[in-house]
Design a protein around this motif. Structure first.
Motif, PDB file in Angstrom:
ATOM      1  N   GLY A   1      44.985  49.201  -2.402  1.00  0.00           N
ATOM      2  CA  GLY A   1      45.246  47.985  -1.543  1.00  0.00           C
ATOM      3  C   GLY A   1      46.648  48.368  -0.759  1.00  0.00           C
ATOM      4  N   GLY A   2      47.186  49.424  -1.141  1.00  0.00           N
ATOM      5  CA  GLY A   2      48.513  49.463  -0.350  1.00  0.00           C
ATOM      6  C   GLY A   2      48.756  49.726   1.124  1.00  0.00           C
ATOM      7  N   GLY A   3      47.571  50.129   1.688  1.00  0.00           N
ATOM      8  CA  GLY A   3      47.627  50.629   3.111  1.00  0.00           C
ATOM      9  C   GLY A   3      47.436  49.519   3.982  1.00  0.00           C
ATOM     10  N   THR A   4      47.760  49.772   5.564  1.00  0.00           N
ATOM     11  CA  THR A   4      47.404  48.657   6.462  1.00  0.00           C
ATOM     12  C   THR A   4      46.525  49.293   7.487  1.00  0.00           C
ATOM     13  OG1 THR A   4      49.426  49.313   7.706  1.00  0.00           O
ATOM     14  CG2 THR A   4      49.369  47.536   6.459  1.00  0.00           C
ATOM     15  N   GLU A   5      45.501  48.453   8.227  1.00  0.00           N
ATOM     16  CA  GLU A   5      44.642  48.990   9.006  1.00  0.00           C
ATOM     17  C   GLU A   5      45.264  49.797   9.994  1.00  0.00           C
ATOM     18  OE1 GLU A   5      41.472  47.101   9.261  1.00  0.00           O
ATOM     19  OE2 GLU A   5      40.651  47.886  11.303  1.00  0.00           O
ATOM     20  N   SER A   6      44.617  50.984  10.250  1.00  0.00           N
ATOM     21  CA  SER A   6      45.050  51.995  11.079  1.00  0.00           C
ATOM     22  C   SER A   6      46.558  52.355  11.099  1.00  0.00           C
ATOM     23  CB  SER A   6      44.948  51.537  12.579  1.00  0.00           C
ATOM     24  OG  SER A   6      43.470  51.152  12.917  1.00  0.00           O
ATOM     25  N   GLY A   7      47.160  52.086   9.718  1.00  0.00           N
ATOM     26  CA  GLY A   7      48.429  52.416   9.573  1.00  0.00           C
ATOM     27  C   GLY A   7      49.410  51.565  10.444  1.00  0.00           C
ATOM     28  N   ARG A   8      50.194  52.373  11.405  1.00  0.00           N
ATOM     29  CA  ARG A   8      51.273  51.887  12.144  1.00  0.00           C
ATOM     30  C   ARG A   8      50.531  51.490  13.557  1.00  0.00           C
ATOM     31  NH1 ARG A   8      56.391  54.304  10.719  1.00  0.00           N
ATOM     32  NH2 ARG A   8      56.667  53.616   8.305  1.00  0.00           N
TER      33      ARG A   8
ATOM     34  N   LEU B   1      46.484  48.733  18.330  1.00  0.00           N
ATOM     35  CA  LEU B   1      45.284  49.441  19.343  1.00  0.00           C
ATOM     36  C   LEU B   1      43.829  48.806  18.976  1.00  0.00           C
ATOM     37  CD1 LEU B   1      46.892  52.826  19.286  1.00  0.00           C
ATOM     38  CD2 LEU B   1      47.420  51.205  21.047  1.00  0.00           C
ATOM     39  N   ASN B   2      43.707  48.226  17.948  1.00  0.00           N
ATOM     40  CA  ASN B   2      42.364  47.810  17.591  1.00  0.00           C
ATOM     41  C   ASN B   2      42.069  46.439  18.507  1.00  0.00           C
ATOM     42  OD1 ASN B   2      41.311  49.404  15.366  1.00  0.00           O
ATOM     43  ND2 ASN B   2      43.116  48.956  14.164  1.00  0.00           N
ATOM     44  N   PRO B   3      40.949  46.601  19.128  1.00  0.00           N
ATOM     45  CA  PRO B   3      40.487  45.518  19.979  1.00  0.00           C
ATOM     46  C   PRO B   3      40.371  44.324  18.889  1.00  0.00           C
ATOM     47  CG  PRO B   3      38.758  47.199  19.832  1.00  0.00           C
ATOM     48  CD  PRO B   3      39.958  47.750  19.117  1.00  0.00           C
ATOM     49  N   THR B   4      40.564  43.150  19.551  1.00  0.00           N
ATOM     50  CA  THR B   4      40.450  41.806  18.591  1.00  0.00           C
ATOM     51  C   THR B   4      39.102  41.200  19.147  1.00  0.00           C
ATOM     52  OG1 THR B   4      42.224  40.928  19.667  1.00  0.00           O
ATOM     53  CG2 THR B   4      42.812  41.613  17.873  1.00  0.00           C
ATOM     54  N   ALA B   5      38.353  40.706  18.143  1.00  0.00           N
ATOM     55  CA  ALA B   5      37.305  39.915  18.408  1.00  0.00           C
ATOM     56  C   ALA B   5      37.583  38.469  18.531  1.00  0.00           C
ATOM     57  CB  ALA B   5      36.114  40.186  17.231  1.00  0.00           C
ATOM     58  N   ALA B   6      37.287  37.694  19.115  1.00  0.00           N
ATOM     59  CA  ALA B   6      37.329  36.325  19.239  1.00  0.00           C
ATOM     60  C   ALA B   6      36.968  35.567  17.979  1.00  0.00           C
ATOM     61  CB  ALA B   6      36.636  35.726  20.433  1.00  0.00           C
ATOM     62  N   LYS B   7      35.789  36.302  17.415  1.00  0.00           N
ATOM     63  CA  LYS B   7      34.945  35.597  16.274  1.00  0.00           C
ATOM     64  C   LYS B   7      35.016  36.585  15.319  1.00  0.00           C
ATOM     65  CE  LYS B   7      30.316  34.121  15.407  1.00  0.00           C
ATOM     66  NZ  LYS B   7      29.706  35.059  14.567  1.00  0.00           N
TER      67      LYS B   7
END
Ligand code: ADP
Ligand code: TPW
Ligand code: MG
Length: 582
Positions: free
Chosen positions: A563-570, A574-580
């Motif tokens: 559980g120690g990592g974050t999405e895409s690291g730093r 850059l990840n597109p965000t979904a409205a839903k």
């Protein structure tokens, strides 16, 4: 292959003939290209055998992409084109990703691929592994050539070498149809047709006015900053760069593969204050670094601007071999075009002993921010949680790398990449090689092989468990050649983290997670190398020290908190965000 085929054709003895096979080998050797990374098969199997027989080191891989990455990084490390050899169509395509990667990263490389019968391919009559490879390669590399006649081999190879290393280096494709290899010609004429390339990457001296302009801009700075990129590392102008940075007294920020050009522990190194110096700086000198996504295109909040597309207040000096790089994203106030060695030499000549040092307030502000961040990091590194965190494991790697400053460090993954880059200091130039401009996964084992072969040094690879999977089969290659490679798999059970659930509640795991507690170390054991499973920093330290002491191929499977990592690291942003949300 029969013994006889290793020699020149029988008739050749009497009439002194040579053939395509030997002319290609001779052309490569004449130009000092004595290592080939590839995968055998029709029509290049005999070529590989003969090349080996003639003293070329032919390293066979389990997949062409890994051979290609090896060739690409060999190009970066040696300033000579790395040679990748593939079979037609599928082999060629497998190698092509690496060729594109080399071009994107400005590494000199030549992908030599066998190809099928031209007349059948061109009429699309369904030849064995039919494909118009030249046309496919063209948009993905710097230059692409095909040689049809034995007498053109010398010129063809020379053109490929020049295209790869001159100006901005890049990938070159060389298409060799099956028929070429067997073509016979008079040996003496063949010898005379070969070309030893003279001055393949000629010095490109910058215009004196551009050098003066650059120093004038730098002189006007209240808060100057130098950014070192992998173009500066590639240039092998280490002493001149160090002298320039030190004479100017300007804080510097190394891009990841420029780490070690000056030691990360250098007092002018501003890495630990990156998010402070980028928006604050008023003049930025780019030495062999592009204002691409890795530097937020030179604009936006990173640079202190009000919005994402807005420019900051910085003035830029850009030293680069490519005349079209300047103004690609923001205005460059002082472009200096030339090879980095010549440019820095010219800057040094002009700079003189009375060049003003940056204002003391700026240096003090950078130092203060650095000290604060270093102290914060030291606190995290001192913790010893169970399971290990990325930080507690990398504190060990940092010590080991510090104790082995000549070791090569290969690094890929997301969190495994970002934490390593910021925690593990580099002391010497060109020791750190990583995912590069694309943030590509899969370079790992190919880079390990080439780094070991080219430098003869110990290689340490810090690999995300996902990243490792892209090239993991090359552990066999590493064992086969007995290379001093110590792979540490930072095993957090998945891509970014291993604790994610299937949002549908179904039986399939989340797309991001892998088999729990996978025993990657057994892959190395399967091929006769050493595998170690570690759960604590002490165990990790012992395993790495042993690997380095014995120089045996080793894979250390380091269990990291899933559980120690974050999405895409730093680079979560850059990840597109979904409205839903799902
Ligand atoms: P980084 O990712 O480290 O920021 P980039 O790959 O973005 O570095 O930039 C490298 C730059 O260096 C490229 O623009 C390239 O043209 C330039 N370059 C490559 N070799 C040389 C050289 N010998 N002299 C000057 N510039 C070079
Ligand atoms: C050729 C996309 C970026 S990072 C990553 C993937 C799949 C793996 C991250 O997991 P890993 O690291 O290696 O376990 P960690 O420490 O965060 O858990 N395909 C290619 N290149 C990229 N960049 C991707 C996919 C990606
Ligand atoms: Mg992982």
């Amino acid at each position: 292959m029969a013994e006889a085929a290793m020699k020149k054709p029988e008739a050749a003895e009497a009439q002194d003939l040579t053939d395509g096979f030997h002319l290609i080998i001779d052309a490569l050797k004449l130009n000092g290209l004595t290592t080939i990374y590839g995968v055998p098969g029709i029509p290049i199997t005999d070529f590989g055998r003969m090349a080996q027989a003639e003293g070329i080191r032919v390293l066979s891989f389990r997949h062409e992409q890994n051979a290609g990455y090896a060739a690409a990084i060999a190009g970066f490390l040696t300033k000579k084109p790395g040679i990748c050899l593939t079979v037609s169509a599928p082999g060629f395509l497998n190698g092509l990703t690496a060729l594109a990667h080399a071009t994107t990263n400005c590494f000199p490389m030549i992908l030599i691929s066998g190809s099928s019968e031209r007349e059948i391919v061109d009429l699309q009559q369904g030849d064995y592994e039919e494909m118009d490879q030249l046309a496919i390669a063209k948009p993905l590399c710097k230059a692409a050539y095909r040689i049809l006649h034995a007498q053109d081999i010398g010129i063809g190879v020379a053109r490929a070498i020049r295209a790869a290393v001159s100006g901005r280096p890049g990938g070159v494709y060389l298409d060799l149809p099956a028929k070429l290899f067997g073509q016979v010609m008079d040996a003496e004429k063949g010898r005379r047709s070969l070309v030893k390339v003279i001055d393949a990457a000629p010095a490109q001296i910058p215009a004196p006015a551009s050098v003066k302009r650059a120093l004038d801009v730098l002189k006007s700075a209240k808060k100057p900053l130098i950014i070192l990129g992998k173009g500066a590392a590639y240039a092998q102008a280490d002493d001149a760069i160090k002298t320039f940075v030190e004479k100017s007294g300007v804080p510097f920020l190394p891009m990841s593969m420029a780490k070690g050009l000056l030691p990360d522990t250098h007092e002018q190194c501003a890495s630990a204050a990156r998010s402070f110096v980028l928006p604050e700086a008023d003049v930025v000198v780019l030495l062999g670094a592009r204002l691409n996504w890795l530097l937020s295109q030179g604009k936006g909040k990173t640079w202190g601007a009000a919005s994402a597309k807005a420019w900051g207040r910085q003035k830029f000096v850009q030293v680069d071999i490519s005349p079209t790089e300047a103004d690609s994203n923001v205005r460059i106030d002082a472009p200096v075009v030339g090879d980095l060695g010549s440019c820095v030499a010219a800057l040094l000549k002009e700079i003189g002993p009375s060049f003003p040092k940056p204002p003391a307030e700026w240096l003090a502000a950078v130092a203060e921010r650095k000290a604060k961040n270093v102290a914060k990091m030291a606190e995290t590194l001192a913790k010893n949680p169970s399971p290990m965190s990325f930080q507690s494991a990398l504190a060990v790697v940092r010590d080991i790398v510090r104790a082995n400053p000549d070791a090569m460090l290969v690094n890929e993954g997301a969190n495994a990449l970002d934490f390593t880059r910021s925690i593990v200091d580099m002391a010497k130039p060109r020791r750190r090689i990583d995912v590069g401009t694309w943030g590509i996964m899969g370079i790992g084992m190919g880079y390990c092989v080439a780094a070991a072969v080219v430098t003869g040094q110990q290689v340490i690879a810090i690999e995300g468990d996902s990243a490792f999977g892209f090239s993991g089969m090359e552990t066999e290659t590493i064992c086969r050649y007995g290379l001093p490679v110590c792979i540490v798999v930072m095993n957090n059970n998945g891509v970014y983290r291993g604790d994610e659930k299937n949002a549908s509640g179904g039986a399939d795991p989340s797309p991001l997670v892998f088999v729990k507690d996978a025993r990657y170390e057994k892959m190395m054991e399967a091929f006769g190398g050493v595998g170690v499973h570690v759960r604590t920093p002490d165990e990790l330290r012992r395993a790495m020290e042993e690997a380095i002491r014995t120089r045996r191929p080793t894979l250390v499977n380091a269990v990291i908190d899933e559980g120690g990592g974050t999405e895409s690291g730093r680079i979560t942003n850059l990840n597109p965000t979904a409205a839903k949300k799902a």
